[in-house]
Design a protein around this motif. Structure first.
Motif, PDB file in Angstrom:
ATOM      1  N   SER A  13       0.859  -1.197   0.000  1.00  0.00           N
ATOM      2  CA  SER A  13       0.000   0.000   0.000  1.00  0.00           C
ATOM      3  C   SER A  13       0.889   1.239   0.000  1.00  0.00           C
ATOM      4  O   SER A  13       1.089   1.902   1.021  1.00  0.00           O
ATOM      5  CB  SER A  13      -0.928  -0.010   1.219  1.00  0.00           C
ATOM      6  OG  SER A  13      -1.896  -0.989   1.080  1.00  0.00           O
ATOM      7  N   THR A  59      -6.988   3.641   3.378  1.00  0.00           N
ATOM      8  CA  THR A  59      -6.904   2.577   4.381  1.00  0.00           C
ATOM      9  C   THR A  59      -6.144   3.049   5.620  1.00  0.00           C
ATOM     10  O   THR A  59      -6.036   2.315   6.590  1.00  0.00           O
ATOM     11  CB  THR A  59      -6.220   1.316   3.803  1.00  0.00           C
ATOM     12  OG1 THR A  59      -4.926   1.658   3.346  1.00  0.00           O
ATOM     13  CG2 THR A  59      -7.053   0.712   2.689  1.00  0.00           C
ATOM     14  N   SER A  63      -3.920  -1.261   6.082  1.00  0.00           N
ATOM     15  CA  SER A  63      -3.825  -2.346   5.117  1.00  0.00           C
ATOM     16  C   SER A  63      -2.437  -2.264   4.485  1.00  0.00           C
ATOM     17  O   SER A  63      -2.194  -1.411   3.636  1.00  0.00           O
ATOM     18  CB  SER A  63      -4.909  -2.220   4.047  1.00  0.00           C
ATOM     19  OG  SER A  63      -4.834  -3.296   3.139  1.00  0.00           O
ATOM     20  N   ASP A  84      -8.468  -4.850  -0.023  1.00  0.00           N
ATOM     21  CA  ASP A  84      -7.564  -4.404   1.032  1.00  0.00           C
ATOM     22  C   ASP A  84      -8.110  -4.910   2.363  1.00  0.00           C
ATOM     23  O   ASP A  84      -9.208  -5.455   2.419  1.00  0.00           O
ATOM     24  CB  ASP A  84      -7.394  -2.875   1.026  1.00  0.00           C
ATOM     25  CG  ASP A  84      -8.678  -2.114   1.299  1.00  0.00           C
ATOM     26  OD1 ASP A  84      -9.275  -2.327   2.388  1.00  0.00           O
ATOM     27  OD2 ASP A  84      -9.072  -1.294   0.463  1.00  0.00           O
ATOM     28  N   HIS A  86      -8.678  -3.087   5.142  1.00  0.00           N
ATOM     29  CA  HIS A  86      -9.367  -2.077   5.954  1.00  0.00           C
ATOM     30  C   HIS A  86     -10.867  -2.342   5.909  1.00  0.00           C
ATOM     31  O   HIS A  86     -11.440  -2.534   4.832  1.00  0.00           O
ATOM     32  CB  HIS A  86      -9.070  -0.677   5.422  1.00  0.00           C
ATOM     33  CG  HIS A  86      -9.478   0.405   6.363  1.00  0.00           C
ATOM     34  ND1 HIS A  86     -10.765   0.819   6.485  1.00  0.00           N
ATOM     35  CD2 HIS A  86      -8.748   1.124   7.247  1.00  0.00           C
ATOM     36  CE1 HIS A  86     -10.830   1.781   7.398  1.00  0.00           C
ATOM     37  NE2 HIS A  86      -9.616   1.975   7.873  1.00  0.00           N
ATOM     38  N   GLY A 128     -11.748  -7.240   5.672  1.00  0.00           N
ATOM     39  CA  GLY A 128     -11.500  -6.129   4.761  1.00  0.00           C
ATOM     40  C   GLY A 128     -12.637  -5.987   3.767  1.00  0.00           C
ATOM     41  O   GLY A 128     -13.791  -6.311   4.075  1.00  0.00           O
TER      42      GLY A 128
END
Length: 152
Positions: A13, A59, A63, A84, A86, A128
């Protein structure tokens, strides 16, 4: 072409991963027969850029990676999902807040609809989410030169 094809990449990320995701998707789609110089290829690259950007920016460091999955079913439907870890689903921001950002989902939704596709957001088992699009798959037919097909 096969009835079902899949490809996937997991990236950190990090802002640099947005262009990596876009290049990866462009490469896979070219391998599956979609020329990179078509309008639909440009649209898919833009959608992937927006999805990856959202996965990186929204995020809030929760993440460490995001995954881009591509699935082509029976040469009819292209599915692209960005996952992801999150838990918060994307939401549309009020117009006043959208001055500098917050338009990603609006752009994704509009481009997807313009191509005859649909957008979905679903939770993952791990807590997520996956933001996914489904588009009709229509590889442009290669023009035939005058005089019929040419021998190599």
């Amino acid at each position: 072409m096969a009835d079902h094809q899949e490809a996937s990449v997991t990236l950190p990320s990090d802002p640099a991963s947005v262009s990596a995701a876009r290049r990866y998707v462009a490469t896979v789609l070219a391998e599956w027969g979609l020329p990179s110089d078509t309008d639909i290829a440009d649209t898919v690259r833009l959608i992937v850029s927006e999805l990856a950007t959202n996965a990186v920016q929204h995020t809030f460091g929760q993440s460490p990676t995001f995954t881009v999955d591509l699935v082509l079913d029976r040469d009819e439907h292209l599915h692209i999902g960005v996952t992801d870890s999150h838990p918060r689903f994307p939401k549309r921001l009020p117009a006043a807040v959208q001055q500098d950002n917050g338009r990603g989902m609006v752009i994704i939704r509009w481009l997807t609809a313009e191509c005859g596709g649909r957008l979905s957001v679903r939770p993952t088992r791990e807590g997520g989410k996956t933001v996914a699009i489904e588009l009709p798959w229509a590889v442009p037919v290669q023009p035939v030169r005058a005089g019929g097909p040419q021998e190599p």
